[in-house]
Design a protein around this motif. Structure first.
Motif, PDB file in Angstrom:
ATOM      1  N   VAL A 173      -9.866   9.300   3.794  1.00  0.00           N
ATOM      2  CA  VAL A 173      -9.614   8.033   2.820  1.00  0.00           C
ATOM      3  C   VAL A 173      -8.122   8.280   2.150  1.00  0.00           C
ATOM      4  O   VAL A 173      -8.457   9.322   1.770  1.00  0.00           O
ATOM      5  N   VAL A 174      -7.671   8.158   2.408  1.00  0.00           N
ATOM      6  CA  VAL A 174      -5.799   8.471   1.691  1.00  0.00           C
ATOM      7  C   VAL A 174      -5.564   7.091   0.851  1.00  0.00           C
ATOM      8  O   VAL A 174      -5.246   5.779   0.922  1.00  0.00           O
ATOM      9  N   ILE A 175      -5.009   7.516   0.256  1.00  0.00           N
ATOM     10  CA  ILE A 175      -4.541   6.605  -0.957  1.00  0.00           C
ATOM     11  C   ILE A 175      -2.835   6.731  -1.361  1.00  0.00           C
ATOM     12  O   ILE A 175      -2.773   7.276  -1.538  1.00  0.00           O
ATOM     13  N   ASN A 176      -1.951   5.651  -0.879  1.00  0.00           N
ATOM     14  CA  ASN A 176      -0.362   5.540  -0.649  1.00  0.00           C
ATOM     15  C   ASN A 176      -0.303   4.519  -2.078  1.00  0.00           C
ATOM     16  O   ASN A 176      -0.482   3.396  -2.092  1.00  0.00           O
ATOM     17  N   GLU A 177       0.025   5.171  -3.713  1.00  0.00           N
ATOM     18  CA  GLU A 177      -0.047   4.723  -5.056  1.00  0.00           C
ATOM     19  C   GLU A 177       1.582   4.070  -4.878  1.00  0.00           C
ATOM     20  O   GLU A 177       2.981   4.640  -4.653  1.00  0.00           O
ATOM     21  N   VAL A 178       1.873   2.989  -4.869  1.00  0.00           N
ATOM     22  CA  VAL A 178       3.055   1.919  -4.881  1.00  0.00           C
ATOM     23  C   VAL A 178       3.883   1.874  -6.668  1.00  0.00           C
ATOM     24  O   VAL A 178       2.691   1.214  -7.181  1.00  0.00           O
ATOM     25  N   PRO A 179       4.690   2.132  -7.064  1.00  0.00           N
ATOM     26  CA  PRO A 179       5.373   2.325  -8.496  1.00  0.00           C
ATOM     27  C   PRO A 179       5.330   0.265  -8.294  1.00  0.00           C
ATOM     28  O   PRO A 179       6.203  -0.254  -6.798  1.00  0.00           O
ATOM     29  N   PRO A 180       5.323  -0.570  -9.433  1.00  0.00           N
ATOM     30  CA  PRO A 180       5.206  -1.922  -9.119  1.00  0.00           C
ATOM     31  C   PRO A 180       6.769  -2.161  -9.016  1.00  0.00           C
ATOM     32  O   PRO A 180       6.935  -3.401  -8.773  1.00  0.00           O
ATOM     33  N   GLU A 181       7.840  -1.404  -9.445  1.00  0.00           N
ATOM     34  CA  GLU A 181       9.218  -1.617  -8.433  1.00  0.00           C
ATOM     35  C   GLU A 181       9.281  -1.914  -7.791  1.00  0.00           C
ATOM     36  O   GLU A 181      10.497  -2.646  -6.874  1.00  0.00           O
ATOM     37  N   HIS A 182       8.776  -1.049  -6.810  1.00  0.00           N
ATOM     38  CA  HIS A 182       8.853  -1.430  -5.833  1.00  0.00           C
ATOM     39  C   HIS A 182       7.596  -2.303  -4.580  1.00  0.00           C
ATOM     40  O   HIS A 182       7.818  -2.332  -3.318  1.00  0.00           O
ATOM     41  N   TRP A 183       6.873  -2.815  -5.214  1.00  0.00           N
ATOM     42  CA  TRP A 183       5.855  -3.863  -4.975  1.00  0.00           C
ATOM     43  C   TRP A 183       6.433  -5.390  -5.056  1.00  0.00           C
ATOM     44  O   TRP A 183       6.704  -5.962  -6.161  1.00  0.00           O
ATOM     45  N   CYS A 184       6.790  -6.246  -3.699  1.00  0.00           N
ATOM     46  CA  CYS A 184       7.542  -7.431  -4.320  1.00  0.00           C
ATOM     47  C   CYS A 184       6.070  -8.399  -3.881  1.00  0.00           C
ATOM     48  O   CYS A 184       5.622  -8.516  -2.815  1.00  0.00           O
ATOM     49  N   ILE A 185       6.459  -9.170  -4.147  1.00  0.00           N
ATOM     50  CA  ILE A 185       5.433 -10.138  -4.197  1.00  0.00           C
ATOM     51  C   ILE A 185       6.385 -11.790  -4.235  1.00  0.00           C
ATOM     52  O   ILE A 185       7.024 -12.408  -5.374  1.00  0.00           O
ATOM     53  N   GLY A 186       6.680 -12.973  -3.335  1.00  0.00           N
ATOM     54  CA  GLY A 186       7.285 -13.635  -3.255  1.00  0.00           C
ATOM     55  C   GLY A 186       8.624 -13.636  -3.758  1.00  0.00           C
ATOM     56  O   GLY A 186       9.667 -14.785  -4.456  1.00  0.00           O
TER      57      GLY A 186
END
Length: 68
Positions: free
Chosen positions: A41-54
């Motif tokens: 199992v691998v978790i890739n964590e993304v900073p909130p600045e790089h996560w887009c919603i709408g």
């Protein structure tokens, strides 16, 4: 040997990630009829600045919600 990758927002505690690893491993082993030692199992964590919603980053959404 199953490999499961999950992409999540940064900010979860190490305890939450350990629980995630344990539960995902258990379900994969049971469902795929393999030994837990065979599951990866691998978790890739993304900073909130790089996560887009709408069209807005999660960081911008959080900042906007904090003002309201």
């Amino acid at each position: 040997m199953p490999l499961i990758q999950a992409t999540i927002l940064q900010g979860r505690s190490i305890e939450q990630k350990r629980e995630f690893f344990a539960r995902v491993t258990q379900v994969a082993a049971e469902t795929l009829n393999v030994k837990p030692e065979q599951v990866r199992v691998v978790i890739n964590e993304v900073p909130p600045e790089h996560w887009c919603i709408g069209g807005l980053s999660k960081a911008d959404i959080d900042a906007k919600n904090a003002k309201n």
